[in-house]
Design an enzyme around this catalytic site. Structure first.
Site, PDB file in Angstrom:
ATOM      1  N   LYS A 138       9.349 -16.682 -10.752  1.00  0.00           N
ATOM      2  CA  LYS A 138       8.504 -15.634 -11.326  1.00  0.00           C
ATOM      3  C   LYS A 138       7.337 -16.244 -12.118  1.00  0.00           C
ATOM      4  CE  LYS A 138       8.547 -11.739 -14.424  1.00  0.00           C
ATOM      5  NZ  LYS A 138       9.192 -11.153 -15.593  1.00  0.00           N
ATOM      6  N   ASN A 153       0.846  -1.203   0.000  1.00  0.00           N
ATOM      7  CA  ASN A 153       0.000   0.000   0.000  1.00  0.00           C
ATOM      8  C   ASN A 153       0.877   1.247   0.000  1.00  0.00           C
ATOM      9  OD1 ASN A 153       0.562   0.780   2.851  1.00  0.00           O
ATOM     10  ND2 ASN A 153      -0.327  -1.246   3.188  1.00  0.00           N
ATOM     11  N   LYS A 161     -10.842  -4.578  18.884  1.00  0.00           N
ATOM     12  CA  LYS A 161      -9.432  -4.967  19.079  1.00  0.00           C
ATOM     13  C   LYS A 161      -8.992  -4.758  20.534  1.00  0.00           C
ATOM     14  CE  LYS A 161      -8.257  -3.981  14.252  1.00  0.00           C
ATOM     15  NZ  LYS A 161      -7.140  -4.233  13.355  1.00  0.00           N
ATOM     16  N   ASP A 221      -4.033  -6.703   5.235  1.00  0.00           N
ATOM     17  CA  ASP A 221      -4.958  -7.591   5.939  1.00  0.00           C
ATOM     18  C   ASP A 221      -4.864  -9.020   5.393  1.00  0.00           C
ATOM     19  OD1 ASP A 221      -6.047  -5.771   7.743  1.00  0.00           O
ATOM     20  OD2 ASP A 221      -7.362  -4.920   6.204  1.00  0.00           O
ATOM     21  N   PRO A 225      -2.380 -12.341  10.448  1.00  0.00           N
ATOM     22  CA  PRO A 225      -2.710 -12.147  11.863  1.00  0.00           C
ATOM     23  C   PRO A 225      -2.948 -10.674  12.141  1.00  0.00           C
ATOM     24  CG  PRO A 225      -0.374 -12.674  11.570  1.00  0.00           C
ATOM     25  CD  PRO A 225      -1.026 -12.829  10.228  1.00  0.00           C
ATOM     26  N   ASP A 226      -3.840 -10.377  13.073  1.00  0.00           N
ATOM     27  CA  ASP A 226      -4.071  -8.980  13.453  1.00  0.00           C
ATOM     28  C   ASP A 226      -3.092  -8.646  14.587  1.00  0.00           C
ATOM     29  OD1 ASP A 226      -5.033  -6.564  14.582  1.00  0.00           O
ATOM     30  OD2 ASP A 226      -6.933  -6.909  13.541  1.00  0.00           O
ATOM     31  N   PHE A 260      -4.459   2.769  15.068  1.00  0.00           N
ATOM     32  CA  PHE A 260      -4.903   3.771  14.102  1.00  0.00           C
ATOM     33  C   PHE A 260      -6.070   3.155  13.337  1.00  0.00           C
ATOM     34  CE2 PHE A 260      -2.018   7.452  13.278  1.00  0.00           C
ATOM     35  CZ  PHE A 260      -1.146   7.241  14.347  1.00  0.00           C
TER      36      PHE A 260
HETATM   37  O1  PMT Z   1       2.957   6.007   6.596  1.00  0.00           O
HETATM   38  P1  PMT Z   1       2.366   7.327   6.164  1.00  0.00           P
HETATM   39  O2  PMT Z   1       2.474   7.577   4.688  1.00  0.00           O
HETATM   40  O3  PMT Z   1       2.890   8.471   6.998  1.00  0.00           O
HETATM   41  O4  PMT Z   1       0.784   7.265   6.442  1.00  0.00           O
HETATM   42  C1  PMT Z   1       0.295   7.169   7.731  1.00  0.00           C
HETATM   43  C2  PMT Z   1      -0.905   6.189   7.822  1.00  0.00           C
HETATM   44  C3  PMT Z   1      -2.054   6.728   6.982  1.00  0.00           C
HETATM   45  C4  PMT Z   1      -0.489   4.810   7.320  1.00  0.00           C
HETATM   46  C5  PMT Z   1      -1.289   6.099   9.358  1.00  0.00           C
HETATM   47  O5  PMT Z   1      -1.620   7.385   9.831  1.00  0.00           O
HETATM   48  C6  PMT Z   1      -2.449   5.171   9.592  1.00  0.00           C
HETATM   49  O6  PMT Z   1      -3.609   5.516   9.508  1.00  0.00           O
HETATM   50  N1  PMT Z   1      -2.111   3.888   9.908  1.00  0.00           N
HETATM   51  C7  PMT Z   1      -3.072   2.783  10.059  1.00  0.00           C
HETATM   52  C8  PMT Z   1      -3.258   2.147   8.701  1.00  0.00           C
HETATM   53  C9  PMT Z   1      -4.191   0.952   8.718  1.00  0.00           C
HETATM   54  O7  PMT Z   1      -3.830  -0.055   8.163  1.00  0.00           O
HETATM   55  O8  PMT Z   1      -5.303   1.096   9.382  1.00  0.00           O
HETATM   56  P2  PMT Z   1      -6.458  -0.064   9.509  1.00  0.00           P
HETATM   57  O9  PMT Z   1      -7.686   0.706   9.822  1.00  0.00           O
HETATM   58  O10 PMT Z   1      -6.480  -0.956   8.320  1.00  0.00           O
HETATM   59  O11 PMT Z   1      -5.971  -0.912  10.744  1.00  0.00           O
HETATM   60  C10 PMT Z   1      -6.437  -0.667  12.084  1.00  0.00           C
HETATM   61  C11 PMT Z   1      -5.320  -0.870  13.080  1.00  0.00           C
HETATM   62  O12 PMT Z   1      -4.960  -2.255  13.144  1.00  0.00           O
HETATM   63  C12 PMT Z   1      -4.048  -0.120  12.764  1.00  0.00           C
HETATM   64  O13 PMT Z   1      -3.489   0.311  13.973  1.00  0.00           O
HETATM   65  C13 PMT Z   1      -3.161  -1.183  12.114  1.00  0.00           C
HETATM   66  O14 PMT Z   1      -1.771  -0.938  12.319  1.00  0.00           O
HETATM   67  C14 PMT Z   1      -3.598  -2.419  12.881  1.00  0.00           C
HETATM   68  N2  PMT Z   1      -3.480  -3.692  12.126  1.00  0.00           N
HETATM   69  C15 PMT Z   1      -4.195  -3.864  10.976  1.00  0.00           C
HETATM   70  C16 PMT Z   1      -4.127  -5.099  10.335  1.00  0.00           C
HETATM   71  C17 PMT Z   1      -3.304  -6.109  10.875  1.00  0.00           C
HETATM   72  N3  PMT Z   1      -3.205  -7.281  10.268  1.00  0.00           N
HETATM   73  N4  PMT Z   1      -2.615  -5.891  11.992  1.00  0.00           N
HETATM   74  C18 PMT Z   1      -2.697  -4.700  12.645  1.00  0.00           C
HETATM   75  O15 PMT Z   1      -2.032  -4.506  13.674  1.00  0.00           O
END
Ligand code: PMT
Length: 409
Positions: free
Chosen positions: A294, A215, A348, A284, A312-313, A330
């Protein structure tokens, strides 16, 4: 022992533009020096119509800089060196003309050239007629500059030299000096000795040896959090996905690629983690199968199917561990931001969640700026649009307050 002055050792480049308030720049220079600052002066051509270079040279004790193409000045401290020298560029007074030229990125005279050649923070203290200040052009220029990370101090309201009354007066010298002192004040250390682990950047999920799913995360937000946590006294570990950014050497950096590697690094750090901040944009899903060679384009079909399986989360697993750390997630959302963020806070089992609206192009993924709304189970904190460095400081203030509340219970 002599106590340090608030601006001791700080290098301030003072840009003076052509407005009636330029007369205050001489006093400002003296008062900044009184507080320990080293001050160098850059004057625009029109500034010299309002106050003489000789006056500014006398009060600063150094030759003033006023020309981009001056072989003598370039032989001393050239304009790029001058741009690198400054800890802070303060443009006071900043006229409507200079504000517009900065917004346009002009590099045809010394002051604006220094501003675009410098990585240092830049503060503008606008001073102009109230109508000029309120004009759509100036307001839009200031807004854009703010979004790019410039800081704006003032202007003050009141009676103007032209007889108008309204916003557009340069802040008074003591206020500007006070703001400079605050700007350089050593931050409080509310996280002194606290172990903070931050995930940052994207993850890459391999499809084959040359392709992956990922991403647009740049790592800027997570790395800004790491630097802010360090400044607040924390012992900081960053679990970094693949990003092109550096960290101070006193931050422990663990480089990972995939979500599963990030998950393992987070669990390995758990025993010594007090605060866990999940800023990474973790994929995810990963492909069920990673091809060892390849994948070749097939002549007989226009489509291929990749089967994806859930990763895994990471933060959910950290938050469900025995003796869990204080957990901050976040939520990067494009719609229904608050509702989705609150859902993740609960699902979570987090202490705080920073809702990040990533549908706005001026913030979020790969931008230099961001804006967040932080939720706990029973409170909400708004962090307005600002540079990611500033947003990181504001977020960590909330985190440290909430963390210190839970540890003092
Ligand atoms: O890196 P930059 O370009 O500065 O951009 C910053 C950002 C936009 C990436 C950052 O501010 C941000 O929003 N990060 C969270 C991105 C995200 O994947 O969010 P989510 O809503 O999909 O995930 C929710 C939370 O679960 C997040 O804290 C994520 O880190 C966590 N997560 C998600 C999936 C996973 N498998 N494991 C996790 O720990």
């Amino acid at each position: 022992m002599r106590t340090l002055l608030p601006l001791e050792g700080k290098k301030i480049l003072l840009g003076v533009c052509g407005g009636i308030a330029a007369y205050k720049s001489a006093e400002l220079t003296r008062r900044l020096i009184d507080q320990g600052a080293q001050v160098r002066i850059v004057m625009t051509a029109s500034a010299k119509e309002f106050i003489t270079p000789l006056t500014m040279q006398a009060v600063s004790g150094h030759a003033i800089y006023d020309s981009l193409l001056d072989p003598q000045a370039e032989a001393g401290m050239g304009h790029i060196e001058l741009a690198k020298w400054a800890d802070l560029i303060l443009v006071a007074p900043a006229t409507a003309n200079t504000v517009a030229r900065l917004r346009a990125g002009m590099a045809d005279e010394l002051l604006t050239t220094l501003c675009i050649a410098s990585a240092s923070p830049i503060v503008l203290a606008p001073a102009m007629n109230q109508q000029m200040y309120l004009s759509a052009a100036t307001q839009e220029n200031l807004k854009v500059l703010k979004e790019r990370g410039f800081t704006i101090w003032g202007p003050a309201q009141g009676l103007q030299a032209c007889g108008d009354v309204g916003p557009g007066r340069l802040l008074e010298v003591p206020e500007l000096v006070e703001l400079c002192c605050e700007f350089f004040a050593v931050p409080e250390q509310p996280l002194s000795g606290v172990n903070v682990v931050i995930t940052a950047g994207p993850t890459q999920e391999a499809i084959d040896p040359v392709r992956y799913i990922s991403n647009h995360s740049s790592g800027k937000m997570g790395f800004s959090l790491a630097e802010a946590a360090l400044a607040m006294g924390a012992n900081v570990t960053v679990i970094a996905g693949p990003v092109n950014l550096t960290l101070p050497t006193n931050i422990n950096r663990l480089n990972v690629k995939s979500a599963r590697e990030m998950h393992q690094a987070a669990l390995d750090s758990l025993a010594t983690t007090d605060i866990f901040i999940a800023c990474a944009a973790v994929a995810d899903y990963r492909t069920e199968e990673v091809h060892s060679e390849k994948m070749k384009k097939k002549a007989d079909t226009d489509t291929i199917t990749l089967t994806l399986v859930k990763n895994p989360d990471i933060i959910a697993d950290v938050a469900s561990a025995k003796d869990r750390p204080f957990c901050v997630g976040f939520a990067a959302e494009t719609n229904d931001v608050e509702a989705y963020a609150l859902g993740k806070l609960q699902r979570k089992n987090l202490d705080l969640i920073a809702a990040n609206d990533v549908s706005v192009s001026t913030q979020g993924f790969n931008s230099d700026n961001n804006a967040l709304t932080v939720f706990s189970k029973d409170s909400r904190f708004d962090i307005p649009l600002s540079s990611k460095k500033e947003v990181a400081i504001q977020l960590l203030k909330v985190v440290s307050e909430q963390f210190n509340k839970t540890t003092k219970k």
